[in-house]
Each structure stands twice: as C-alpha cells, then as structure tokens.
Design a protein around this motif. Structure first.
Motif, PDB file in Angstrom:
ATOM      1  N   SER A   1     -44.121  85.237  -6.278  1.00  0.00           N
ATOM      2  CA  SER A   1     -45.456  84.805  -5.853  1.00  0.00           C
ATOM      3  C   SER A   1     -45.462  84.657  -4.338  1.00  0.00           C
ATOM      4  CB  SER A   1     -45.846  83.487  -6.522  1.00  0.00           C
ATOM      5  OG  SER A   1     -44.923  82.460  -6.212  1.00  0.00           O
ATOM      6  N   VAL A   2     -46.444  85.279  -3.693  1.00  0.00           N
ATOM      7  CA  VAL A   2     -46.518  85.323  -2.240  1.00  0.00           C
ATOM      8  C   VAL A   2     -47.891  84.832  -1.796  1.00  0.00           C
ATOM      9  CG1 VAL A   2     -46.494  86.812  -0.209  1.00  0.00           C
ATOM     10  CG2 VAL A   2     -44.871  87.224  -2.065  1.00  0.00           C
TER      11      VAL A   2
ATOM     12  N   LEU B   1     -47.810  95.137  -0.489  1.00  0.00           N
ATOM     13  CA  LEU B   1     -47.199  94.224  -1.467  1.00  0.00           C
ATOM     14  C   LEU B   1     -47.810  94.428  -2.842  1.00  0.00           C
ATOM     15  CD1 LEU B   1     -46.704  90.840   0.443  1.00  0.00           C
ATOM     16  CD2 LEU B   1     -45.132  92.765   0.166  1.00  0.00           C
TER      17      LEU B   1
ATOM     18  N   VAL C   1     -45.653  93.170  -6.361  1.00  0.00           N
ATOM     19  CA  VAL C   1     -45.448  91.716  -6.272  1.00  0.00           C
ATOM     20  C   VAL C   1     -46.396  91.054  -7.275  1.00  0.00           C
ATOM     21  CG1 VAL C   1     -45.687  89.686  -4.803  1.00  0.00           C
ATOM     22  CG2 VAL C   1     -44.681  91.786  -3.881  1.00  0.00           C
TER      23      VAL C   1
ATOM     24  N   ILE D   1     -50.242  87.160  -5.894  1.00  0.00           N
ATOM     25  CA  ILE D   1     -50.558  87.128  -4.466  1.00  0.00           C
ATOM     26  C   ILE D   1     -51.756  86.217  -4.239  1.00  0.00           C
ATOM     27  CG2 ILE D   1     -51.281  88.471  -2.459  1.00  0.00           C
ATOM     28  CD1 ILE D   1     -49.895  90.895  -3.667  1.00  0.00           C
TER      29      ILE D   1
ATOM     30  N   TYR E   1     -46.125  78.685  -4.300  1.00  0.00           N
ATOM     31  CA  TYR E   1     -45.736  80.052  -3.955  1.00  0.00           C
ATOM     32  C   TYR E   1     -44.287  80.104  -3.474  1.00  0.00           C
ATOM     33  CZ  TYR E   1     -50.626  81.396  -4.404  1.00  0.00           C
ATOM     34  OH  TYR E   1     -51.884  81.647  -4.910  1.00  0.00           O
ATOM     35  N   ASP E   2     -43.626  81.230  -3.757  1.00  0.00           N
ATOM     36  CA  ASP E   2     -42.224  81.402  -3.370  1.00  0.00           C
ATOM     37  C   ASP E   2     -42.071  81.704  -1.881  1.00  0.00           C
ATOM     38  OD1 ASP E   2     -41.537  81.243  -6.107  1.00  0.00           O
ATOM     39  OD2 ASP E   2     -41.872  83.399  -6.362  1.00  0.00           O
ATOM     40  N   LEU E   3     -43.030  82.432  -1.338  1.00  0.00           N
ATOM     41  CA  LEU E   3     -42.908  82.966   0.018  1.00  0.00           C
ATOM     42  C   LEU E   3     -44.271  82.891   0.691  1.00  0.00           C
ATOM     43  CD1 LEU E   3     -41.094  84.597   2.054  1.00  0.00           C
ATOM     44  CD2 LEU E   3     -41.911  86.670   0.920  1.00  0.00           C
TER      45      LEU E   3
ATOM     46  N   ILE F   1     -46.626  84.163   4.078  1.00  0.00           N
ATOM     47  CA  ILE F   1     -46.732  85.152   5.149  1.00  0.00           C
ATOM     48  C   ILE F   1     -47.896  84.757   6.041  1.00  0.00           C
ATOM     49  CG2 ILE F   1     -47.036  87.574   5.723  1.00  0.00           C
ATOM     50  CD1 ILE F   1     -45.933  88.320   3.018  1.00  0.00           C
TER      51      ILE F   1
ATOM     52  N   LYS G   1     -40.161  76.224   2.483  1.00  0.00           N
ATOM     53  CA  LYS G   1     -40.573  77.590   2.157  1.00  0.00           C
ATOM     54  C   LYS G   1     -40.178  78.548   3.275  1.00  0.00           C
ATOM     55  CE  LYS G   1     -43.271  76.323  -1.426  1.00  0.00           C
ATOM     56  NZ  LYS G   1     -43.043  76.741  -2.826  1.00  0.00           N
TER      57      LYS G   1
ATOM     58  N   ALA H   1     -40.791  91.041   3.434  1.00  0.00           N
ATOM     59  CA  ALA H   1     -41.088  90.343   2.180  1.00  0.00           C
ATOM     60  C   ALA H   1     -40.356  90.992   1.004  1.00  0.00           C
ATOM     61  CB  ALA H   1     -42.598  90.344   1.925  1.00  0.00           C
TER      62      ALA H   1
ATOM     63  N   ILE I   1     -37.488  89.074  -1.225  1.00  0.00           N
ATOM     64  CA  ILE I   1     -37.702  88.879  -2.661  1.00  0.00           C
ATOM     65  C   ILE I   1     -36.571  89.511  -3.464  1.00  0.00           C
ATOM     66  CG2 ILE I   1     -39.182  89.481  -4.619  1.00  0.00           C
ATOM     67  CD1 ILE I   1     -41.568  89.310  -2.620  1.00  0.00           C
TER      68      ILE I   1
END
Length: 347
Positions: free
Chosen positions: A31-32, A48, A53, A56, A120-122, A124, A145, A205, A209
């Motif tokens: 999850s981004v 992405l 992914v 999002i 969220y994992d990441l 941006i 994060k 990214a 991941i």
C-alpha cells in the motif's frame, strides 16, 4: 493471490529474476500513499498502477487547470475544473482494475496527516511547497514510515529516499525552509522534467517494495535536464537510533490549540501548572526556545514518563505543524491535558 489475468498483465516484469512471482506478490500486497497528483504525481501514479501495486492512496485538494496540461500528462482538456484526486483515481482504475484506489480530496494538514498516513506501507511526496514537504517528512518520522521525495524546478530535479532503516530524513538535508520559496509558478519548469524525476521515484518505490537493487536511502540524486548532469550526494543522518513506531488510533477529534497570548497568561498566572515540550529537533531547540523540555516527535511516545499528568502540557515547534501532530500522537496513549501552540514559537 494473483489471478490469471494478472499473471499475463505483469509477465514482462515477472520474468526478471530480481523480481519474479514473489516480487509481484509483494507489489500486490503493498500500500502506497502519494501526496500531490500534479506533475510528479502523474507519472508516479501511472507506473505504480501499471506495475500492480495493490493499494494506492492519492491526496490532493486541487483541480485540473489548463496550465497543468503541458506536464501533468494523466489529465486532458476535458478534465479542466475537476478534482485531481478523484479524476486520477478514475483514470488509473481504467488503466489497472486490479489495483485499489482511495482519493483524498483534501489538503494534507497537521490535523489529518497521521490518520491518512498510518495505514500505508510507503509514502511518496510529490508536493510542490515547503510547508507540505516538512509536514510529510515529520509525519513519516513520527510513524516510522519510509518516504520517497522528489522536487522539480526549471530544468533540475531531485530524488531521495528518507527515513528508511535509520537513514537520514528531509530535515537532515534541509533543517529549515528557505527564506525564498520559488516554485514552478514563478520559476517555470520544462514539461518533461516531472516525468523524468517521477519515473525515478516510481523505480525507487518498486525496489523498496520488492527488496531489490540499491536504493537512494541516505542519498540525494540531482538531475539536470539541460546539461545531462547527474550527481548523487550522501546525506548524513543526525539521529542514529531507530525511530520507534507509535501505536496510533484513528481519531476525528479536533486538536486542542492555544495562542501565544493564552500561553503567556497561563505562565504569568500559574507557571507551576504548565509544562512545555519543544517537539523540534535538538539543534533547533538549542538555537532558541521558550523553555520546557526538548522531545522530538519520534521520541515523544517513548518518553511518556517524562511528561507529568498533573499539569497543562503545551507542545510547541517552529510553525505549529509538528506540535499539532504531537497532540495527535499523544491522544490515546497519554492521560492529561495536551495543547498545541498555534503558529509556533514565532507566530
């Protein structure tokens, strides 16, 4: 689990030995969150989503304007006047129906930052102003994060990975906002530049991941599209200890704030019942403060024993953004009155 259509869709990248089926599964499970669906956000989102992914999130409160279209290639003339977050999610869903999208048609602010980011994992950062950049950074530091950062202006762009496994964060590179804030509106930008930098960000990214390759963690890459110069600089982290990830609950409660006049009145009337916490970095505290103890955001929830429960706790920072987040971080894990100093020490 990947369905038959996904196996066919992602075939060309799955045959890469560095990625393979396991890497594709990691992408689907990831999850981004992307802040800003403008020039940088468009290519990042498109690639992405195309890569698979799984989830999002898109944060943007702006609408599509005619002046966006030379560089924000996800949109077209018929999208003018529509909300970027929502129209981007709809277009990307057509690009890849196997990806889930959440559109946040709102500005990324101190009172919603934690709630938006925490699942969220990441993260941006494709934003275009320093206020948002510092807030995104501070939120990621507080939550532990990893943050992918990008910026563009005229012919030059920058890419970095911050706060990854103890690496430097944005404030290690730029401790405070510049006095002069020149953005693309004033300084201009060549249309291909956000595409170029956005693709580097999307690539970082995917590597993060899937756990492959060498990332830009602890580094800043500068790309000049006018003379083709590409430079990579190392960034030293000022904090070596791991940043603890606080346990946070979603909350819709308003953040308690006071202004400087109220604080001055409290300190004059009953100073012994007020406890000040400077939630900035230690070097900022040393440069100037209004008293109290210094507990940076990422140390806050691990230092609850240092905060008395029988006083009015007032958190402060430079602008009031980090102190709002501090109040939110303490909600549910600290019993007592906690306030944020509105507009910070120089408000």
């Amino acid at each position: 689990m990947l369905v038959k259509e996904e196996l066919s869709r992602y075939n060309r990248q799955m045959i890469l030995p560095e990625l393979g089926l396991e890497g594709q599964k990691k992408l689907k499970a990831a999850s981004v969150l992307l802040i800003g669906a403008g020039g940088l956000g468009c290519p990042v989102l498109q690639y992405l989503a195309a890569a698979g992914v799984g989830t999002i999130g898109i944060v943007d409160d702006d609408v599509v304007e005619l002046s966006n279209l030379h560089r924000q290639i996800l949109y077209n003339h018929t999208d003018i006047g529509q909300a970027k977050a929502k129209i981007a999610a709809a277009k990307l869903q057509l690009l890849n129906p196997h990806v889930g999208f959440t559109a946040y048609q709102e500005r990324f602010r101190a009172d919603n930052a934690v709630n938006i980011c925490q699942d969220y994992d990441l993260v941006i950062d494709c934003s275009d102003n320093f206020t948002t950049r510092y807030l995104v950074n501070d939120t990621c530091v507080a939550l532990g994060k990893t943050l992918i950062f990008g910026s563009i202006l005229q012919f030059e762009g920058q890419v970095a990975v911050f706060n990854h496994q103890g690496s430097a964060n944005y404030r290690d590179l730029y401790p405070a906002p510049p006095t002069e804030n020149i953005n693309c509106v004033e300084g201009g930008v060549i249309g291909i530049l956000p595409g170029l930098i956005g693709l580097y960000m999307a690539n970082e990214a995917l590597k993060l991941i899937c756990g492959i390759g060498e990332t830009l963690a602890g580094k800043l890459m500068s790309v000049n599209a006018l003379n083709n110069a590409v430079l990579v600089f190392k960034i030293a982290a000022k904090k070596s200890a791991d940043i603890p990830k606080p346990a946070l609950a979603k909350t819709g409660k308003a953040i308690a704030e006071i202004d400087k006049a109220t604080l001055d009145r409290w300190l004059e009337t009953y100073a012994d019942k007020v406890f000040l916490i400077d939630v900035r970095e230690d070097y900022e505290h040393e440069d100037g403060n209004i008293g109290g103890i210094n507990l940076p955001l990422y140390e806050l929830t691990a230092s609850l024993t240092a905060i008395p429960k029988n006083k009015k706790v007032v958190c402060y920072c430079q602008t009031g953004q980090r102190s709002k987040m501090a109040v939110q971080l303490l909600d549910g894990v600290y019993v007592g009155e906690v306030y944020s100093l509105r507009e910070g020490v120089f408000g």
